[in-house]
Design a protein around this motif. Structure first.
Motif, PDB file in Angstrom:
ATOM      1  N   PRO A   1       0.835  -1.213   0.000  1.00 41.46           N
ATOM      2  CA  PRO A   1       0.000   0.000   0.000  1.00 41.46           C
ATOM      3  C   PRO A   1       0.864   1.255   0.000  1.00 41.46           C
ATOM      4  CG  PRO A   1       0.035  -0.965   2.184  1.00 41.46           C
ATOM      5  CD  PRO A   1       0.748  -1.931   1.294  1.00 41.46           C
ATOM      6  N   PRO A   2       0.318   2.375  -0.449  1.00 41.96           N
ATOM      7  CA  PRO A   2       1.082   3.636  -0.457  1.00 41.96           C
ATOM      8  C   PRO A   2       1.475   4.067   0.954  1.00 41.96           C
ATOM      9  CG  PRO A   2      -0.910   3.797  -1.796  1.00 41.96           C
ATOM     10  CD  PRO A   2      -1.028   2.533  -1.015  1.00 41.96           C
ATOM     11  N   GLU A   3       2.532   4.820   1.038  1.00 38.28           N
ATOM     12  CA  GLU A   3       2.922   5.440   2.299  1.00 38.28           C
ATOM     13  C   GLU A   3       2.205   6.784   2.413  1.00 38.28           C
ATOM     14  OE1 GLU A   3       7.080   5.790   2.857  1.00 38.28           O
ATOM     15  OE2 GLU A   3       7.483   3.638   2.576  1.00 38.28           O
ATOM     16  N   LEU A   4       1.496   6.976   3.506  1.00 39.32           N
ATOM     17  CA  LEU A   4       0.681   8.187   3.711  1.00 39.32           C
ATOM     18  C   LEU A   4       1.053   8.808   5.044  1.00 39.32           C
ATOM     19  CD1 LEU A   4      -1.696  10.040   2.904  1.00 39.32           C
ATOM     20  CD2 LEU A   4      -3.222   8.385   3.970  1.00 39.32           C
ATOM     21  N   THR A   5       1.329  10.101   5.034  1.00 38.18           N
ATOM     22  CA  THR A   5       1.722  10.816   6.255  1.00 38.18           C
ATOM     23  C   THR A   5       0.908  12.095   6.382  1.00 38.18           C
ATOM     24  OG1 THR A   5       3.993   9.990   6.035  1.00 38.18           O
ATOM     25  CG2 THR A   5       3.636  11.842   7.531  1.00 38.18           C
TER      26      THR A   5
ATOM     27  N   GLY B   1      -4.377  -0.559  -7.002  1.00 34.76           N
ATOM     28  CA  GLY B   1      -5.581  -0.588  -6.180  1.00 34.76           C
ATOM     29  C   GLY B   1      -5.328  -0.718  -4.691  1.00 34.76           C
ATOM     30  N   ASN B   2      -4.073  -0.718  -4.271  1.00 34.30           N
ATOM     31  CA  ASN B   2      -3.760  -0.752  -2.840  1.00 34.30           C
ATOM     32  C   ASN B   2      -4.131   0.598  -2.212  1.00 34.30           C
ATOM     33  OD1 ASN B   2      -2.412  -3.425  -2.809  1.00 34.30           O
ATOM     34  ND2 ASN B   2      -0.912  -2.364  -4.119  1.00 34.30           N
ATOM     35  N   ARG B   3      -4.706   0.536  -1.039  1.00 38.12           N
ATOM     36  CA  ARG B   3      -5.259   1.744  -0.412  1.00 38.12           C
ATOM     37  C   ARG B   3      -4.716   1.901   1.012  1.00 38.12           C
ATOM     38  NH1 ARG B   3     -10.049   4.786  -1.251  1.00 38.12           N
ATOM     39  NH2 ARG B   3     -10.857   5.772   0.648  1.00 38.12           N
ATOM     40  N   THR B   4      -4.425   3.155   1.377  1.00 40.73           N
ATOM     41  CA  THR B   4      -4.002   3.511   2.730  1.00 40.73           C
ATOM     42  C   THR B   4      -4.852   4.671   3.212  1.00 40.73           C
ATOM     43  OG1 THR B   4      -1.718   2.833   2.290  1.00 40.73           O
ATOM     44  CG2 THR B   4      -2.081   4.250   4.189  1.00 40.73           C
ATOM     45  N   GLU B   5      -5.303   4.603   4.459  1.00 34.99           N
ATOM     46  CA  GLU B   5      -6.123   5.669   5.045  1.00 34.99           C
ATOM     47  C   GLU B   5      -5.529   6.090   6.380  1.00 34.99           C
ATOM     48  OE1 GLU B   5     -10.124   4.391   5.430  1.00 34.99           O
ATOM     49  OE2 GLU B   5     -10.497   4.256   3.278  1.00 34.99           O
TER      50      GLU B   5
END
Length: 252
Positions: free
Chosen positions: A12-16, A99-103
């Protein structure tokens, strides 16, 4: 037969979220930031939702900076008006080309104007903007203090004709607290009528400090309320005649 190349991506993406702390109280500049990166970054694969407890979903304006395999968003500072004081939830999501998701989400307050004070009906009729100011019968004084953040200090002082003292919670007044970490907080003060048994002009001052370091909204002296208790009937003096007297005067 040769197949077309394809990519297997299960990361999944890295989200900050940055620029503001989770569960923080803020009275200065408030500019949350969102940064996401991924090897298979989708330039359109993001969502940013800002929701206020009172203001509802709020438009997000700001700037975007492209990064290597990602992007960074910086939201504009909140307007310095009382209507923007609220408890906000910022939710962000990033989706890559596979389609990988990070929240992620954070909760924070914007609190630049501190507490707001209101009265119940009877108190409003006495001390409100169009109140009577005078009363011949002492009564309970009920004041509601509403704040986006938790109060860290509160105090009520009272003076009668210049004599000052500090009221004691649990004896002279009670406080009913309501609200949670996800909502605005309200403090309902009920000051007992026994504090106003003597005639005179009373001045009540409520001083508080919230978690964002705001003092009461009328400044360092706090919120003031003034009224007078007067149970003495007026003196009426009739002069020039006697009770039961009869008089004969010439008519001109």
């Amino acid at each position: 037969y040769e197949t077309e190349p394809f990519v297997i991506d299960t990361t999944p993406p890295e989200l900050t979220l940055f620029g503001i702390g989770d569960c923080s109280a803020n009275r200065g500049e408030v500019c949350p930031g969102i940064r996401f990166t991924d090897a298979n970054y989708d330039p359109a694969g993001y969502e940013i939702v800002l929701t206020g407890y009172r203001n509802g979903e709020t438009e997000t304006k700001g700037s975007r900076t492209e990064l290597e395999n990602g992007a960074e968003f910086r939201l504009e500072d909140f307007a310095y008006v009382q209507e923007k004081d609220d408890l906000y939830t910022l939710k962000a999501a990033a989706v890559d080309l596979a389609g990988n998701r990070t929240e992620q989400s954070i909760l924070f307050s914007v609190n630049r104007f501190g507490s707001v004070y209101t009265f119940d009906r009877k108190t409003e009729e006495l001390v409100g903007e169009n109140g009577s100011f005078y009363t011949n019968q002492e009564q309970d004084i009920v004041i509601m203090e509403t704040n986006v953040d938790t109060l860290e200090f509160r105090e009520i002082t009272c003076s009668r004709d210049g004599t000052l003292w500090t009221l004691e919670e649990g004896k002279d007044y009670t406080v009913r607290e309501s609200g949670s970490a996800l909502t605005w907080k309200q403090y309902a003060y009920r000051i007992e009528k026994e504090c106003f048994l003597e005639e005179g002009t009373y001045l009540l001052t409520i001083y508080s400090e919230d978690r964002a370091k705001n003092a009461s909204d009328t400044g360092s002296k706090g919120k003031t309320i003034e009224f007078a208790v007067d149970r003495t009937v007026p003196d009426v003096l009739i002069s020039g005649v006697e009770d039961g007297g009869q008089y004969r005067e010439s008519i001109k």
